[in-house]
Design a protein around this motif. Structure first.
Motif, short mmCIF file in Angstrom:
data_model
loop_
_atom_site.label_atom_id
_atom_site.label_comp_id
_atom_site.label_asym_id
_atom_site.label_seq_id
_atom_site.Cartn_x
_atom_site.Cartn_y
_atom_site.Cartn_z
N UNK A 90 -5.40 14.07 -12.18
CA UNK A 90 -6.01 15.03 -11.26
C UNK A 90 -6.78 14.29 -10.16
N UNK A 91 -7.60 13.31 -10.53
CA UNK A 91 -8.36 12.53 -9.55
C UNK A 91 -7.43 11.84 -8.56
N UNK A 92 -6.39 11.21 -9.09
CA UNK A 92 -5.45 10.49 -8.22
C UNK A 92 -4.75 11.45 -7.26
N UNK A 93 -4.29 12.58 -7.79
CA UNK A 93 -3.58 13.56 -6.95
C UNK A 93 -4.47 14.06 -5.82
N UNK A 94 -5.70 14.44 -6.14
CA UNK A 94 -6.60 14.99 -5.13
C UNK A 94 -6.98 13.94 -4.08
N UNK A 95 -6.99 12.67 -4.47
CA UNK A 95 -7.31 11.59 -3.53
C UNK A 95 -6.08 11.11 -2.76
N UNK A 96 -4.91 11.63 -3.11
CA UNK A 96 -3.68 11.24 -2.43
C UNK A 96 -3.09 9.94 -2.93
N UNK A 97 -3.52 9.50 -4.10
CA UNK A 97 -3.01 8.25 -4.68
C UNK A 97 -1.84 8.56 -5.62
N UNK A 98 -0.88 7.64 -5.73
CA UNK A 98 0.25 7.90 -6.63
C UNK A 98 -0.14 7.90 -8.11
N UNK A 99 -1.23 7.19 -8.45
CA UNK A 99 -1.69 7.14 -9.84
C UNK A 99 -3.13 6.66 -9.87
N UNK A 100 -3.74 6.74 -11.06
CA UNK A 100 -5.16 6.40 -11.16
C UNK A 100 -5.42 4.91 -10.97
N UNK A 101 -4.46 4.07 -11.31
CA UNK A 101 -4.64 2.63 -11.09
C UNK A 101 -4.73 2.33 -9.59
N UNK A 102 -3.85 2.95 -8.83
CA UNK A 102 -3.89 2.78 -7.37
C UNK A 102 -5.19 3.33 -6.80
N UNK A 103 -5.61 4.48 -7.29
CA UNK A 103 -6.88 5.05 -6.84
C UNK A 103 -8.02 4.07 -7.12
N UNK A 104 -8.04 3.48 -8.29
CA UNK A 104 -9.06 2.48 -8.61
C UNK A 104 -9.05 1.32 -7.63
N UNK A 105 -7.86 0.87 -7.26
CA UNK A 105 -7.74 -0.21 -6.28
C UNK A 105 -8.27 0.21 -4.92
N UNK A 106 -7.95 1.44 -4.52
CA UNK A 106 -8.45 1.97 -3.25
C UNK A 106 -9.97 2.04 -3.26
N UNK A 107 -10.53 2.52 -4.36
CA UNK A 107 -11.98 2.64 -4.46
C UNK A 107 -12.66 1.27 -4.42
N UNK A 108 -12.09 0.31 -5.13
CA UNK A 108 -12.65 -1.05 -5.11
C UNK A 108 -12.61 -1.64 -3.71
N UNK A 109 -11.49 -1.45 -3.02
CA UNK A 109 -11.36 -1.98 -1.66
C UNK A 109 -12.34 -1.30 -0.70
N UNK A 110 -12.46 0.02 -0.82
CA UNK A 110 -13.38 0.76 0.05
C UNK A 110 -14.82 0.34 -0.19
N UNK A 111 -15.19 0.18 -1.46
CA UNK A 111 -16.54 -0.25 -1.79
C UNK A 111 -16.79 -1.67 -1.27
N UNK A 112 -15.83 -2.54 -1.45
CA UNK A 112 -15.98 -3.93 -0.97
C UNK A 112 -16.18 -4.00 0.53
N UNK A 113 -15.40 -3.21 1.27
CA UNK A 113 -15.54 -3.18 2.72
C UNK A 113 -16.89 -2.58 3.11
N UNK A 114 -17.30 -1.52 2.42
CA UNK A 114 -18.58 -0.88 2.73
C UNK A 114 -19.74 -1.83 2.48
N UNK A 115 -19.68 -2.61 1.40
CA UNK A 115 -20.75 -3.57 1.10
C UNK A 115 -20.91 -4.56 2.25
N UNK A 116 -19.80 -5.07 2.75
CA UNK A 116 -19.85 -6.04 3.86
C UNK A 116 -20.50 -5.44 5.09
#
Length: 131
Positions: A90-116
């Motif tokens: 459900x989380x992955x679908x609503x975020x537009x990710x193909x699966x929850x693993x990809x969503x986790x990668x997107x979230x990690x990347x977004x957080x990393x960029x935001x920290x910088x």
């Protein structure tokens, strides 16, 4: 693990982005109340790089989706292990990710960029040293 999906708090999380957006709006003299518009105002005023503003807006939107969907799945902190495969899908679908693993990668990347970006614009105070 579940910590990846807890996007509100912590370095580069939604609250960090909102704090930077509020600071940018104040510096820009803008009356905007929502983070995306505050980020745009900060970029228009030249305080925030337009590409950084766009990255933060994208991260904020993604984090908002995860937070809103997380509230539908649980009363407490979102732990993806506790919500099961259906909750993760459900989380992955609503975020537009193909699966929850990809969503986790997107979230990690977004957080990393935001920290910088946040750390560059709002660096932590330097430690004072006893002489």
């Amino acid at each position: 693990g579940g910590a990846t999906f807890r996007v509100k708090d912590g370095p580069g999380g939604q609250r960090d982005i909102e704090l930077l957006a509020q600071a940018g709006a104040l510096i820009a003299g803008a009356a905007e109340r929502r983070a995306p518009e505050q980020l745009e105002a900060a970029a228009s005023a030249g305080w925030l790089d337009p590409d950084d503003a766009a990255s933060l807006k994208d991260a904020h939107a993604l984090f908002s989706i995860v937070n809103q969907c997380g509230r539908l799945l649980t009363d407490g902190d979102l732990d993806v292990e506790d919500v099961g495969a259906g909750g993760r899908a459900f989380l992955a679908e609503k975020a537009g990710a193909p699966d929850d693993e990809t969503l986790g990668q997107w979230l990690d990347a977004a957080r990393g960029q935001a920290v910088k970006i946040v750390d560059a614009k709002l660096p932590p105070p330097e430690e004072t040293k006893d002489a």
